[in-house]
Design an enzyme around this catalytic site. Structure first.
Site, short mmCIF file in Angstrom:
data_model
loop_
_atom_site.label_atom_id
_atom_site.label_comp_id
_atom_site.label_asym_id
_atom_site.label_seq_id
_atom_site.Cartn_x
_atom_site.Cartn_y
_atom_site.Cartn_z
N CYS A 62 0.89 -1.11 -0.01
CA CYS A 62 -0.13 -0.11 0.05
C CYS A 62 0.93 1.19 -0.08
O CYS A 62 1.67 1.33 1.01
CB CYS A 62 -0.76 -0.01 1.43
SG CYS A 62 -1.75 1.58 1.58
N GLU A 63 0.85 2.31 -1.06
CA GLU A 63 1.73 3.30 -1.20
C GLU A 63 1.22 4.50 0.08
O GLU A 63 1.98 5.28 0.44
CB GLU A 63 1.52 3.99 -2.58
CG GLU A 63 0.20 4.64 -2.72
CD GLU A 63 0.39 5.16 -4.13
OE1 GLU A 63 -0.26 6.31 -4.39
OE2 GLU A 63 0.74 4.63 -5.10
N HIS A 64 0.13 4.25 0.69
CA HIS A 64 -0.43 5.18 1.70
C HIS A 64 0.32 4.59 3.04
O HIS A 64 0.97 5.62 3.84
CB HIS A 64 -1.83 5.07 1.89
CG HIS A 64 -2.43 5.97 0.97
ND1 HIS A 64 -3.76 5.60 0.49
CD2 HIS A 64 -2.03 7.19 0.05
CE1 HIS A 64 -4.21 6.39 -0.67
NE2 HIS A 64 -3.39 7.28 -0.81
N HIS A 65 0.44 3.51 3.45
CA HIS A 65 0.83 2.89 4.79
C HIS A 65 2.10 2.23 4.56
O HIS A 65 2.58 1.77 5.77
CB HIS A 65 -0.33 2.12 5.27
CG HIS A 65 -1.58 2.76 5.37
ND1 HIS A 65 -2.84 2.50 4.68
CD2 HIS A 65 -2.01 3.95 6.14
CE1 HIS A 65 -3.60 3.39 4.94
NE2 HIS A 65 -3.49 4.41 5.91
N GLN A 88 -5.04 -0.58 -4.63
CA GLN A 88 -5.71 -1.48 -5.24
C GLN A 88 -6.53 -1.18 -6.35
O GLN A 88 -6.60 -1.62 -7.49
CB GLN A 88 -6.64 -2.28 -4.40
CG GLN A 88 -7.30 -3.36 -4.75
CD GLN A 88 -7.93 -4.17 -3.75
OE1 GLN A 88 -7.74 -4.43 -2.56
NE2 GLN A 88 -9.18 -4.84 -4.08
N HIS A 134 -6.26 -6.11 3.11
CA HIS A 134 -5.20 -4.91 3.46
C HIS A 134 -4.86 -4.80 4.87
O HIS A 134 -5.44 -4.92 6.01
CB HIS A 134 -5.70 -3.52 3.32
CG HIS A 134 -6.05 -3.46 1.89
ND1 HIS A 134 -5.35 -2.34 1.00
CD2 HIS A 134 -6.88 -4.03 0.87
CE1 HIS A 134 -5.66 -2.49 -0.21
NE2 HIS A 134 -6.69 -3.20 -0.28
N CYS A 150 -3.11 -2.50 6.32
CA CYS A 150 -3.36 -1.43 7.09
C CYS A 150 -4.89 -1.49 7.84
O CYS A 150 -4.77 -0.85 8.88
CB CYS A 150 -3.61 -0.30 6.17
SG CYS A 150 -4.58 -0.46 4.90
#
Length: 123
Positions: free
Chosen positions: A13-16, A54, A82, A84
Protein backbone atom coordinates in the site's frame (compact mmCIF):
# COMPACT_ATOMS: atom_id res chain seq x y z
CA UNK A 1 -14.75 -15.90 -22.89
CA UNK A 2 -11.42 -16.71 -21.27
CA UNK A 3 -11.14 -16.47 -17.48
CA UNK A 4 -8.26 -17.07 -15.11
CA UNK A 5 -9.36 -16.63 -11.53
CA UNK A 6 -7.77 -16.65 -8.09
CA UNK A 7 -4.34 -15.47 -9.26
CA UNK A 8 -2.47 -14.88 -6.01
CA UNK A 9 -1.21 -11.34 -5.59
CA UNK A 10 0.52 -9.20 -3.03
CA UNK A 11 1.55 -5.60 -3.14
CA UNK A 12 2.49 -2.71 -0.87
CA UNK A 13 0.00 0.00 0.00
CA UNK A 14 1.54 3.29 -1.05
CA UNK A 15 -0.33 5.14 1.73
CA UNK A 16 0.78 3.02 4.69
CA UNK A 17 3.77 1.04 3.37
CA UNK A 18 2.27 -2.25 4.55
CA UNK A 19 1.22 -5.20 2.36
CA UNK A 20 -2.12 -6.05 0.90
CA UNK A 21 -2.68 -9.64 -0.19
CA UNK A 22 -5.40 -11.14 -2.32
CA UNK A 23 -6.58 -12.80 -5.49
CA UNK A 24 -7.15 -11.44 -8.97
CA UNK A 25 -9.68 -12.75 -11.49
CA UNK A 26 -9.24 -11.73 -15.12
CA UNK A 27 -11.59 -12.39 -18.01
CA UNK A 28 -11.55 -11.30 -21.62
CA UNK A 29 -13.51 -11.90 -24.80
CA UNK A 30 -11.00 -12.51 -27.62
CA UNK A 31 -11.09 -10.52 -30.84
CA UNK A 32 -8.84 -12.49 -33.23
CA UNK A 33 -5.89 -12.52 -30.80
CA UNK A 34 -5.41 -14.47 -27.57
CA UNK A 35 -2.74 -14.36 -24.89
CA UNK A 36 -1.06 -17.22 -23.04
CA UNK A 37 -2.73 -17.94 -19.70
CA UNK A 38 0.53 -17.55 -17.80
CA UNK A 39 0.91 -14.08 -19.29
CA UNK A 40 -2.19 -12.99 -17.39
CA UNK A 41 -0.50 -13.94 -14.12
CA UNK A 42 2.65 -12.19 -15.32
CA UNK A 43 0.70 -8.96 -15.93
CA UNK A 44 -0.55 -9.17 -12.34
CA UNK A 45 3.02 -9.63 -11.11
CA UNK A 46 4.37 -6.70 -13.11
CA UNK A 47 1.88 -4.20 -11.71
CA UNK A 48 1.59 -5.55 -8.17
CA UNK A 49 5.34 -5.56 -7.40
CA UNK A 50 5.50 -1.86 -6.64
CA UNK A 51 3.94 0.63 -4.27
CA UNK A 52 0.34 0.52 -5.32
CA UNK A 53 -3.31 1.26 -4.66
CA UNK A 54 -5.75 -1.60 -5.23
CA UNK A 55 -8.04 0.61 -7.31
CA UNK A 56 -5.19 1.63 -9.62
CA UNK A 57 -3.84 -1.93 -9.83
CA UNK A 58 -7.24 -3.21 -11.01
CA UNK A 59 -7.40 -0.64 -13.78
CA UNK A 60 -3.74 -1.07 -14.84
CA UNK A 61 -4.21 -4.83 -15.31
CA UNK A 62 -7.33 -4.30 -17.42
CA UNK A 63 -5.71 -1.61 -19.57
CA UNK A 64 -2.52 -3.64 -20.09
CA UNK A 65 -4.53 -6.59 -21.43
CA UNK A 66 -6.63 -4.27 -23.59
CA UNK A 67 -3.54 -2.64 -25.12
CA UNK A 68 -1.80 -5.99 -25.68
CA UNK A 69 -4.49 -7.89 -27.60
CA UNK A 70 -7.42 -5.49 -28.23
CA UNK A 71 -10.15 -7.88 -27.03
CA UNK A 72 -13.86 -7.17 -27.29
CA UNK A 73 -13.92 -6.69 -23.53
CA UNK A 74 -11.99 -7.17 -20.30
CA UNK A 75 -13.06 -7.71 -16.71
CA UNK A 76 -10.75 -7.62 -13.68
CA UNK A 77 -11.81 -8.18 -10.07
CA UNK A 78 -9.43 -8.03 -7.10
CA UNK A 79 -10.32 -9.20 -3.60
CA UNK A 80 -7.68 -8.31 -1.03
CA UNK A 81 -6.96 -8.02 2.66
CA UNK A 82 -5.12 -4.85 3.57
CA UNK A 83 -2.70 -5.06 6.46
CA UNK A 84 -3.42 -1.40 7.22
CA UNK A 85 -6.92 -2.55 8.22
CA UNK A 86 -5.64 -5.62 10.09
CA UNK A 87 -2.55 -4.30 11.90
CA UNK A 88 -3.31 -0.62 12.41
CA UNK A 89 -6.24 1.44 13.57
CA UNK A 90 -9.49 -0.52 13.52
CA UNK A 91 -7.81 -3.98 13.41
CA UNK A 92 -10.54 -5.77 11.45
CA UNK A 93 -9.10 -9.19 10.64
CA UNK A 94 -11.80 -10.44 8.27
CA UNK A 95 -12.31 -7.31 6.16
CA UNK A 96 -11.84 -7.55 2.41
CA UNK A 97 -11.65 -4.86 -0.22
CA UNK A 98 -13.12 -5.69 -3.64
CA UNK A 99 -12.40 -3.61 -6.74
CA UNK A 100 -13.41 -4.15 -10.34
CA UNK A 101 -12.76 -2.71 -13.76
CA UNK A 102 -14.97 -3.60 -16.72
CA UNK A 103 -14.11 -2.55 -20.27
CA UNK A 104 -15.94 -3.03 -23.59
CA UNK A 105 -18.65 -5.71 -23.69
CA UNK A 106 -18.00 -6.56 -20.03
CA UNK A 107 -19.24 -3.06 -19.19
CA UNK A 108 -21.81 -2.56 -21.97
CA UNK A 109 -23.51 -5.98 -22.23
CA UNK A 110 -25.37 -7.08 -19.07
CA UNK A 111 -25.36 -10.76 -20.11
CA UNK A 112 -21.59 -10.85 -20.67
CA UNK A 113 -20.99 -9.00 -17.41
CA UNK A 114 -23.26 -11.38 -15.48
CA UNK A 115 -21.62 -14.45 -17.02
CA UNK A 116 -18.17 -13.20 -16.00
CA UNK A 117 -19.21 -12.29 -12.46
CA UNK A 118 -21.02 -15.60 -11.99
CA UNK A 119 -18.10 -17.67 -13.25
CA UNK A 120 -15.54 -15.98 -11.01
CA UNK A 121 -17.79 -16.56 -7.95
CA UNK A 122 -18.11 -20.33 -8.49
CA UNK A 123 -15.68 -22.48 -6.53
Amino acid sequence: MVIVKDIEMFSMCEHHLVPFIGKVSIGYLPNKRVIGLSKLARIVEIYSRRLQLQERLTKQIALALTEAIHPLGVGVVIEATHMCMVMRGVQKLQSQTITSTLIGVFRDDPKTREEFLTLIRTK
